[in-house]
Write a protein that holds these residues in place. Structure first.
Motif, mmCIF file in Angstrom:
data_model
loop_
_atom_site.group_PDB
_atom_site.id
_atom_site.type_symbol
_atom_site.label_atom_id
_atom_site.label_comp_id
_atom_site.label_asym_id
_atom_site.label_seq_id
_atom_site.Cartn_x
_atom_site.Cartn_y
_atom_site.Cartn_z
ATOM 1 N N GLY A 222 0.804 -1.217 0.000
ATOM 2 C CA GLY A 222 0.000 0.000 0.000
ATOM 3 C C GLY A 222 0.834 1.262 0.000
ATOM 4 O O GLY A 222 0.417 2.302 -0.520
ATOM 5 N N MET A 223 2.031 1.197 0.563
ATOM 6 C CA MET A 223 2.872 2.392 0.686
ATOM 7 C C MET A 223 3.875 2.530 -0.452
ATOM 8 O O MET A 223 4.876 3.256 -0.314
ATOM 9 C CB MET A 223 3.613 2.365 2.022
ATOM 10 N N GLY A 224 3.621 1.832 -1.546
ATOM 11 C CA GLY A 224 4.520 1.980 -2.694
ATOM 12 C C GLY A 224 5.896 1.425 -2.435
ATOM 13 O O GLY A 224 6.905 2.072 -2.751
ATOM 14 N N ASN A 225 5.974 0.253 -1.800
ATOM 15 C CA ASN A 225 7.231 -0.479 -1.544
ATOM 16 C C ASN A 225 8.162 0.219 -0.562
ATOM 17 O O ASN A 225 9.369 0.044 -0.621
ATOM 18 C CB ASN A 225 7.980 -0.767 -2.859
ATOM 19 N N LYS A 226 7.591 1.010 0.350
ATOM 20 C CA LYS A 226 8.384 1.598 1.432
ATOM 21 C C LYS A 226 8.388 0.639 2.629
ATOM 22 O O LYS A 226 7.337 0.212 3.089
ATOM 23 C CB LYS A 226 7.794 2.935 1.881
ATOM 24 N N GLN A 227 9.586 0.310 3.126
ATOM 25 C CA GLN A 227 9.691 -0.624 4.251
ATOM 26 C C GLN A 227 10.125 0.033 5.555
ATOM 27 O O GLN A 227 10.100 -0.608 6.601
ATOM 28 C CB GLN A 227 10.690 -1.747 3.915
ATOM 29 N N ILE B 288 9.858 1.914 8.849
ATOM 30 C CA ILE B 288 8.714 2.173 9.737
ATOM 31 C C ILE B 288 8.592 3.649 10.098
ATOM 32 O O ILE B 288 7.540 4.083 10.572
ATOM 33 C CB ILE B 288 8.791 1.313 11.026
ATOM 34 N N ARG B 289 9.647 4.441 9.846
ATOM 35 C CA ARG B 289 9.557 5.876 10.158
ATOM 36 C C ARG B 289 8.641 6.604 9.161
ATOM 37 O O ARG B 289 8.213 7.718 9.421
ATOM 38 C CB ARG B 289 10.960 6.497 10.149
ATOM 39 N N PHE B 290 8.369 5.977 8.004
ATOM 40 C CA PHE B 290 7.404 6.555 7.053
ATOM 41 C C PHE B 290 5.969 6.272 7.482
ATOM 42 O O PHE B 290 5.044 6.888 6.971
ATOM 43 C CB PHE B 290 7.617 5.962 5.657
ATOM 44 N N MET B 291 5.818 5.280 8.343
ATOM 45 C CA MET B 291 4.466 4.839 8.692
ATOM 46 C C MET B 291 3.950 5.609 9.899
ATOM 47 O O MET B 291 4.518 6.596 10.320
ATOM 48 C CB MET B 291 4.480 3.330 8.973
ATOM 49 N N GLY B 292 2.875 5.118 10.482
ATOM 50 C CA GLY B 292 2.253 5.789 11.612
ATOM 51 C C GLY B 292 0.787 6.041 11.330
ATOM 52 O O GLY B 292 0.421 6.433 10.224
ATOM 53 N N GLY B 293 -0.058 5.809 12.316
ATOM 54 C CA GLY B 293 -1.482 6.009 12.143
ATOM 55 C C GLY B 293 -2.097 5.115 11.086
ATOM 56 O O GLY B 293 -3.119 5.450 10.490
ATOM 57 N N MET B 294 -1.472 3.957 10.851
ATOM 58 C CA MET B 294 -1.959 3.061 9.788
ATOM 59 C C MET B 294 -3.319 2.448 10.123
ATOM 60 O O MET B 294 -4.009 1.959 9.245
ATOM 61 C CB MET B 294 -0.946 1.939 9.528
ATOM 62 N N ILE B 295 -3.687 2.467 11.386
ATOM 63 C CA ILE B 295 -4.973 1.893 11.802
ATOM 64 C C ILE B 295 -6.140 2.625 11.133
ATOM 65 O O ILE B 295 -7.195 2.038 10.878
ATOM 66 C CB ILE B 295 -5.104 1.908 13.348
ATOM 67 N N PHE B 296 -5.952 3.906 10.820
ATOM 68 C CA PHE B 296 -7.015 4.676 10.163
ATOM 69 C C PHE B 296 -7.056 4.409 8.663
ATOM 70 O O PHE B 296 -8.098 4.581 8.032
ATOM 71 C CB PHE B 296 -6.817 6.172 10.402
ATOM 72 N N GLN B 297 -5.893 4.001 8.099
ATOM 73 C CA GLN B 297 -5.831 3.754 6.657
ATOM 74 C C GLN B 297 -6.181 2.300 6.329
ATOM 75 O O GLN B 297 -6.865 2.037 5.354
ATOM 76 C CB GLN B 297 -4.415 4.061 6.123
ATOM 77 N N MET B 298 -5.657 1.367 7.144
ATOM 78 C CA MET B 298 -5.838 -0.065 6.873
ATOM 79 C C MET B 298 -6.343 -0.757 8.141
ATOM 80 O O MET B 298 -5.594 -1.471 8.807
ATOM 81 C CB MET B 298 -4.516 -0.688 6.416
ATOM 82 N N PRO B 299 -7.581 -0.555 8.514
ATOM 83 C CA PRO B 299 -8.056 -1.065 9.810
ATOM 84 C C PRO B 299 -8.032 -2.592 9.935
ATOM 85 O O PRO B 299 -7.640 -3.123 10.975
ATOM 86 C CB PRO B 299 -9.499 -0.529 9.901
ATOM 87 N N VAL B 300 -8.416 -3.297 8.871
ATOM 88 C CA VAL B 300 -8.471 -4.770 8.949
ATOM 89 C C VAL B 300 -7.057 -5.343 9.056
ATOM 90 O O VAL B 300 -6.775 -6.177 9.925
ATOM 91 C CB VAL B 300 -9.207 -5.352 7.710
ATOM 92 N N HIS C 229 -2.060 10.082 -0.979
ATOM 93 C CA HIS C 229 -1.715 8.658 -0.939
ATOM 94 C C HIS C 229 -2.960 7.831 -1.227
ATOM 95 O O HIS C 229 -4.086 8.314 -1.168
ATOM 96 C CB HIS C 229 -1.141 8.285 0.430
ATOM 97 N N LEU C 230 -2.703 6.556 -1.538
ATOM 98 C CA LEU C 230 -3.794 5.620 -1.808
ATOM 99 C C LEU C 230 -3.583 4.370 -0.953
ATOM 100 O O LEU C 230 -3.343 3.286 -1.478
ATOM 101 C CB LEU C 230 -3.824 5.248 -3.303
ATOM 102 N N ILE C 231 -3.615 4.564 0.355
ATOM 103 C CA ILE C 231 -3.425 3.432 1.269
ATOM 104 C C ILE C 231 -4.792 3.040 1.815
ATOM 105 O O ILE C 231 -5.480 3.851 2.436
ATOM 106 C CB ILE C 231 -2.489 3.804 2.437
ATOM 107 N N SER C 232 -5.173 1.787 1.560
ATOM 108 C CA SER C 232 -6.464 1.330 2.074
ATOM 109 C C SER C 232 -6.486 -0.195 2.066
ATOM 110 O O SER C 232 -5.563 -0.846 1.590
ATOM 111 C CB SER C 232 -7.612 1.870 1.210
ATOM 112 N N ASP C 233 -7.570 -0.742 2.604
ATOM 113 C CA ASP C 233 -7.749 -2.193 2.681
ATOM 114 C C ASP C 233 -8.507 -2.733 1.468
ATOM 115 O O ASP C 233 -9.286 -3.659 1.584
ATOM 116 C CB ASP C 233 -8.539 -2.550 3.953
#
Length: 572
Positions: free
Chosen positions: A317-322, A324-336, A409-413
């Motif tokens: 979903g994050m365009g092949n970014k691994q 973790i400092r790019f991430m955060g608050g992912m629960i709102f983007q990808m809840p499942v 961004h286009l991050i979703s489930d």
């Protein structure tokens, strides 16, 4: 796509059949050895042996079930890959190699599966065909080669028994010198395959493979092959091999926990988590708890496979970014996906009443009951605390913290296929620990501990969670930038410099020595005293003789004059 679905359905059906067979064999306390004659030439027969018992059937069912879900998950994850059929065929070969290893009571046929795993893992690690993948593939293949050498030596030693079917000799030859040598070699081979110290550096490097492969490798195939083999050889392990394995495995568990606490790559954190759990399995196995090691192997396979699948969905979903400092608050983007991710992490920590709790808590309580030393007790519980620490740190960075990715961004489930693949495993992550404890442990473990020691696991889990949260805030805010902090981060974060030692430490000094020998001997004294010296002497002699050849008339006249002078002198 059709190839993927064929393999998915066939693996899933065979896993269910294998599970039913395992339960049947377990209830009957039954095992079967089948020998199939492959070829017979002049009364010399080549026989293929297969061992069917509850352990092999149960492990095979887990391998096949996880493989089926991973292949289904790959339908969407590898979508658009031009070589997806080749990828699926490689995964299928990987699974077949593992099944050959599981069902073989014979060292020759185990070697076929063992080497098949090593070869196919190399093909899968270099799948993306870049420099990083090639380097990772080489260190993976060459480290596993060391274990293959030990395996071949143990096959040679088995000639002392007149057969390569090791299962026939486990009971009544366990005190012989030959069997102790074979077990020592097997321990070495198991340590390379399961990445124990000092062979740990290939495991995080193998993360260059596609995420579905990582999910399969770290849950039930490549790294668990060494543990499974040592579970089979458990009855023959002597005092010294057990002590050495216990020390190395406990140190691996501690080192991996520390390394994961300083790592920022999402897949490498989960890989180091696998390394920590492998150390836990190996150490309890060396203390004689082979059933507990197998139990934790199975429960760990479920939540670790799902952890990698969740990580793959996030990376996808994050365009092949691994990082973790790019991430955060992912629960709102990808809840499942994040819900699955949190459940697996809690299972890894041993939170009641998930599958990891049943095996991990039992192992810790058995260690508390055992009569060992303070080192084993402290390192076990400290490593458990570190497991909770890096897990909470990971959850803080990925789920709790601020969203650090791009504004657009286009991050979703939305990935239905990946979600279904992950949903197939989540029920087993929650339920399978208790089900396995009811089926595998026919006689329950009787744990008799004081209240404080009984609560020690809970205390360590809470302290580890607090430590991980504080560590995440410290590193997230970059509070300390002192040199000591930087050096400690570099040392702990690089697995105690093991990747450098296993690459530069192996080839740098050899190359440096070769260069000095080349400059000082090949192009130095050897040249001076050998060919160059010979050439200089020959050229000097030839030049000296050339003078005579060019002045032969003068020389003749001079000699004539000297001869006349000599005659005149003789006359007087």
């Amino acid at each position: 796509m059709s190839v993927c679905l064929v393999y998915f359905f066939s693996f899933f059906i065979f896993s269910m059949v294998s599970l039913l067979m395992s339960l049947n064999f377990m209830s009957l306390d039954y095992s079967v050895v089948i020998e199939v004659e492959m070829v017979s030439v002049n009364s010399c027969s080549v026989v293929m042996s297969l061992l069917f018992d509850w352990m092999s059937f149960l492990f095979a069912s887990f391998v096949l079930f996880i493989s089926s879900m991973v292949i289904f998950y790959s339908l969407e994850y590898m979508e658009g890959d031009l070589n997806i059929n080749r990828f699926i065929m490689l995964v299928a070969m990987f699974v077949f190699s593992m099944l050959l290893l599981i069902f073989s009571p014979n060292l020759i046929s185990i070697l076929l599966g063992w080497d098949g795993l090593g070869l196919v893992s190399y093909c899968l690690v270099i799948y993306y065909q870049n420099v990083k993948s090639y380097n990772a593939g080489m260190i993976t293949a060459l480290t596993n080669r060391l274990g293959d050498v030990a395996f071949l030596m143990s096959i040679a030693w088995m000639l002392n028994f007149g057969s390569w079917n090791y299962v026939y000799f486990l009971d009544f030859m366990n005190s012989s010198v030959e069997m102790s040598v074979i077990v020592g070699l097997m321990v070495f081979a198991g340590m390379t395959k399961s990445a124990q110290i000092p062979f740990s550096s290939w495991l995080p490097a193998a993360m260059a493979a596609p995420t579905p492969v990582s999910s399969l490798v770290h849950s039930s195939t490549l790294v668990t092959a060494g543990v499974y083999l040592l579970i089979r050889f458990n009855f023959c392990m002597g005092y010294w091999s057990s002590i050495i394995l216990l020390f190395v495995a406990s140190l691996t568990m501690f080192m991996a926990g520390l390394g994961a606490s300083y790592e920022y790559d999402l897949k490498k954190i989960i890989a180091l988590s696998t390394l920590s759990q492998l150390g836990l399995m190996m150490s309890i196995l060396s203390m004689g708890g082979y059933v507990l090691a197998f139990y934790h192997l199975l429960t760990h396979a479920l939540f670790k496979a799902l952890l990698f699948m969740c990580a793959g969905a996030m990376i996808h979903g994050m365009g092949n970014k691994q990082d973790i400092r790019f991430m955060g608050g992912m629960i709102f983007q990808m809840p499942v996906t994040c819900s699955f991710f949190i459940i697996c992490n809690l299972s890894l920590c041993g939170i009641p009443f998930l599958s990891g709790f049943y095996s991990k808590d039992l192992i810790l309580e058995v260690v508390s009951m055992d009569f060992l030393n303070i080192y084993v007790y402290v390192i076990y519980f400290f490593s458990t605390g570190l497991t909770v620490a890096y897990t909470f740190r990971l959850v803080y960075y990925v789920i709790i913290g601020d969203f650090n990715f791009y504004s657009f961004h286009l991050i979703s489930d939305t990935g239905n296929v990946m979600i279904k693949g992950m949903a197939g495993i989540i029920f087993f992550v929650v339920l399978m620990g208790s089900v396995l404890s009811w089926t595998m442990l026919s006689v329950p473990y009787f744990i008799c501990l004081s209240f404080l020691m009984k609560m020690m696991t809970v205390i360590v889990v809470l302290l580890g969670g607090w430590f991980g949260f504080e560590l995440a805030q410290l590193m997230f805010g970059h509070v300390s930038k002192s040199m000591n902090y930087i050096y400690s981060t570099l040392f702990f974060g690089s697995m105690w410099n093991m990747p450098f030692l296993s690459t530069f430490g192996v080839n740098f000094y050899l190359l440096q020595g070769g260069e000095s020998i080349h400059s000082s001997i090949d192009q130095g004294w050897s040249e001076y005293l050998g060919s160059q010296n010979f050439y200089k002497n020959l050229s000097w002699y030839s030049k000296f003789l050339q003078i005579f050849h060019e002045n032969n008339l003068k020389v003749f006249l001079v000699l004539t004059l000297m001869w006349i002078v000599f005659l005149i002198l003789m006359m007087f």
